[in-house]
Design a protein around this motif. Sequence first.
Motif, PDB file in Angstrom:
ATOM      1  N   HIS A   1       0.823  -1.207   0.000  1.00  0.00           N
ATOM      2  CA  HIS A   1       0.000   0.000   0.000  1.00  0.00           C
ATOM      3  C   HIS A   1       0.861   1.264   0.000  1.00  0.00           C
ATOM      4  CE1 HIS A   1      -3.234  -2.692   0.726  1.00  0.00           C
ATOM      5  NE2 HIS A   1      -2.905  -2.956   1.980  1.00  0.00           N
TER       6      HIS A   1
ATOM      7  N   GLU B   1      -8.290   2.256  -4.621  1.00  0.00           N
ATOM      8  CA  GLU B   1      -9.149   2.637  -3.497  1.00  0.00           C
ATOM      9  C   GLU B   1      -8.369   3.609  -2.613  1.00  0.00           C
ATOM     10  OE1 GLU B   1     -12.024   0.584  -0.096  1.00  0.00           O
ATOM     11  OE2 GLU B   1     -10.481  -0.627  -1.103  1.00  0.00           O
TER      12      GLU B   1
ATOM     13  N   LEU C   1      -8.396   5.763   0.885  1.00  0.00           N
ATOM     14  CA  LEU C   1      -9.079   5.693   2.177  1.00  0.00           C
ATOM     15  C   LEU C   1      -8.531   6.742   3.137  1.00  0.00           C
ATOM     16  CD1 LEU C   1      -8.865   1.836   2.398  1.00  0.00           C
ATOM     17  CD2 LEU C   1     -10.984   3.111   2.218  1.00  0.00           C
TER      18      LEU C   1
ATOM     19  N   VAL D   1     -10.919   0.509   8.190  1.00  0.00           N
ATOM     20  CA  VAL D   1      -9.691   0.939   7.515  1.00  0.00           C
ATOM     21  C   VAL D   1      -8.519   0.064   7.932  1.00  0.00           C
ATOM     22  CG1 VAL D   1      -8.034   2.821   7.284  1.00  0.00           C
ATOM     23  CG2 VAL D   1     -10.479   3.310   7.205  1.00  0.00           C
TER      24      VAL D   1
ATOM     25  N   GLU E   1      -8.561  -3.039   8.901  1.00  0.00           N
ATOM     26  CA  GLU E   1      -8.680  -4.343   8.244  1.00  0.00           C
ATOM     27  C   GLU E   1      -8.158  -4.275   6.810  1.00  0.00           C
ATOM     28  OE1 GLU E   1     -12.614  -5.841   8.445  1.00  0.00           O
ATOM     29  OE2 GLU E   1     -12.655  -5.937  10.644  1.00  0.00           O
ATOM     30  N   LYS E   2      -8.495  -3.204   6.094  1.00  0.00           N
ATOM     31  CA  LYS E   2      -8.032  -3.075   4.710  1.00  0.00           C
ATOM     32  C   LYS E   2      -6.526  -2.811   4.657  1.00  0.00           C
ATOM     33  CE  LYS E   2     -12.370  -1.788   2.537  1.00  0.00           C
ATOM     34  NZ  LYS E   2     -13.076  -0.877   1.613  1.00  0.00           N
TER      35      LYS E   2
ATOM     36  N   ASP F   1      -4.837  -6.128   4.600  1.00  0.00           N
ATOM     37  CA  ASP F   1      -5.126  -6.949   3.422  1.00  0.00           C
ATOM     38  C   ASP F   1      -4.117  -6.648   2.306  1.00  0.00           C
ATOM     39  OD1 ASP F   1      -6.957  -8.718   1.852  1.00  0.00           O
ATOM     40  OD2 ASP F   1      -7.040  -6.898   0.626  1.00  0.00           O
TER      41      ASP F   1
ATOM     42  N   SER G   1      -4.526  -7.832  -1.067  1.00  0.00           N
ATOM     43  CA  SER G   1      -5.086  -8.259  -2.343  1.00  0.00           C
ATOM     44  C   SER G   1      -4.891  -7.220  -3.439  1.00  0.00           C
ATOM     45  CB  SER G   1      -6.581  -8.572  -2.189  1.00  0.00           C
ATOM     46  OG  SER G   1      -7.283  -7.414  -1.752  1.00  0.00           O
TER      47      SER G   1
ATOM     48  N   ARG H   1      -3.704  -0.116  -2.140  1.00  0.00           N
ATOM     49  CA  ARG H   1      -4.609   0.946  -1.715  1.00  0.00           C
ATOM     50  C   ARG H   1      -3.788   2.161  -1.292  1.00  0.00           C
ATOM     51  NH1 ARG H   1      -6.693  -3.805   0.423  1.00  0.00           N
ATOM     52  NH2 ARG H   1      -8.766  -4.365  -0.363  1.00  0.00           N
TER      53      ARG H   1
END
Length: 665
Positions: A223, A248, A250, A264, A266-267, A270, A272, A275
């Motif tokens: 990220h 994305e 945030l 936020v 949690e993302k 991640d 995947s 972001r």
Amino acid sequence: MVPFVLAAQMDRPAMVAVPTRAAAISLAWYVSQRTRDGVYALPPDLHPDVYAFAGGREIVLRGRVGYAVRGAHTLPYGMLDVHVAYVTTGILIQYIISQGLSGILPIVDEIHLRTMEGDLAFALILRAGVPFAVMSATMEQVEGRLIRLARRFGYEVVEIELPAPQYPVRILEEPVRFATRADRPAQVVLKALRRYRHLKFQGTTVQVGEGEIRIEHLGAPLHALIFMPGVREIEDTVEALRGEFRNEVLPLFGAMAVGEQEAVVEKAADRSATRIFVSTELAGVSLTMNAGLVLDLGLVRRSEADARGFVRLPVVPISRAEAAQRAGRAGRTAPGICIRCFRMAELREIARPPETLRASPERIVLVGAALGLSVRDLPLPDPPPREAVEEATRLLRRLGALDGHGRITPRGFQILELGLPARLAIPLLVAREAGEAEDLLDSLIAAIALLAVGRPWRLPGYGPPPGRQGDLNAAMAALIRYMQRSALDPSRAAEEARAQGFADRVLDEAANIYLPDLRARMRLLFAEEEGPWDRTIPRAVDERRLAGYLAAGFPDMVGLVDWKRRLLETPDVRCWIGRDSGFWRAYEEERPPLAIALAGTFSAEGIRIATAMVPVTAEDLVRVGVARIRDRRRVQERGHVHEEALLLWRGLERTMAVRLIVEPE
């Protein structure tokens, strides 16, 4: 892991004090996820020295692991059958006052942050003379001063240094003038991303293409984390990035509701997709994310408040320690890259100034008095200035928390039991002692819950201008609306609050933390109450019914309203009334002569501006003891005879003429 080992070695439960409520809960949750049948399994990727210190890869628990924070706990009373308890620093201080430290091992974590509560806990533990520990990932900032103080009190100091995973970070400096960074942050971010379109470092790649940013380490997405000083800068930058990239984007800041922050986080864990997170300093101290790129503007919005609660929120350069910590966010899970829009050599501060030197030491004065100690008796790493101590002492005496000799009074102990600043506790105590009805007490508790969160209700410049509701009425209506809607859809309730210009985090903490907790504490404080309060606050709240009791906590912020010059003149200070003030819109036609400033800010020029006000009557001031009538007089003016009173403010040899009654001749 360290608290578990020390608790076992000392054969006593460890009470770990952390700076935030979220940290205490998340630490306890993390340990519970790794615990089976009373055995705590350490993560598999730690340094061999850590396992050697722990005596293996598993720790057998001697008791329960849980947390205790305002409004929630998972621990038995008295620390019975506990191995490690995670608490906020305020909870630790209350425990010291009520039960002492016999039989527990206190540990103060994140000591380098130099919060007032952290420094006070450190001083109280030193005075108690019990074994204890302090922890930090950047201990070098403070260890010299702390060690000298500990040795002065006869302690033997044992230093434990354990290696933590930290991947290398490549630092790039692209300096931009301070004014440009502060005024046009979104443009600075976009320019920096266009400047560094292709970057590589030890397997981590950054590619800024047309419409998308890709950050990877050996094929796994990472990220981007962008640091901003405040909410306005975050929202401008988020809007600009969403217009440029498909990623994305945030936002993350302290005024978000807890549920949104958790989503936020949690993302952030991640991997995947790449972001983009745009955050305040919150991400620098309480979030571990898979960031491969950090873009740092080098700015922070630093909050400073005087003894009357007026807040300064200037945007200032960060310290060198903060710059190093932010850059380290890029190397938590893989090698990373940090782009600084400043030069490290430009930063003057080595570390952030301690809070004891920046904020009112009221809490230190009152806690010390509860233990029979003056501020001079407390071994604080950085004692507060003498003038600030004297001003805080005067306020506490005026509020009845200290007597004329500086000793704590029964009311002072009640303030500590409520866990509130004295200004906010006094209205509840005075109203309860006056035998007020439960509906007024409920409304007053809700108003104090809003004030206790410690942030402005309304976000300046956000949402529509306030209607013809007073400042407190509007905030209470927003709180009621948020409580009704968040039960069904928290995210939608947060969006609606922000659309109306209210900080949803304020409403969330007031509704879910302070409101139920204060109801419970009031019930315990006044034992004759039967059962907990479980009602909601009334649908409609009249701020005038609460004004007299609020004045009891803000006696130095009650004054005459000059409707021509838009000023509030108190016996001590003069402040301007904010242009967005709901008070001004609600009462412009009626023009009440007296009001209380509940909140305020300083302008860039250092001028006080009242941002939340409530009208109050002279009769209410006399009733709650804020002022007394020195003399009355009848005056004829423009064909009318009216009565005026000369009010003498409590604790001040100053008077103000206030019109009481107007009658036709």
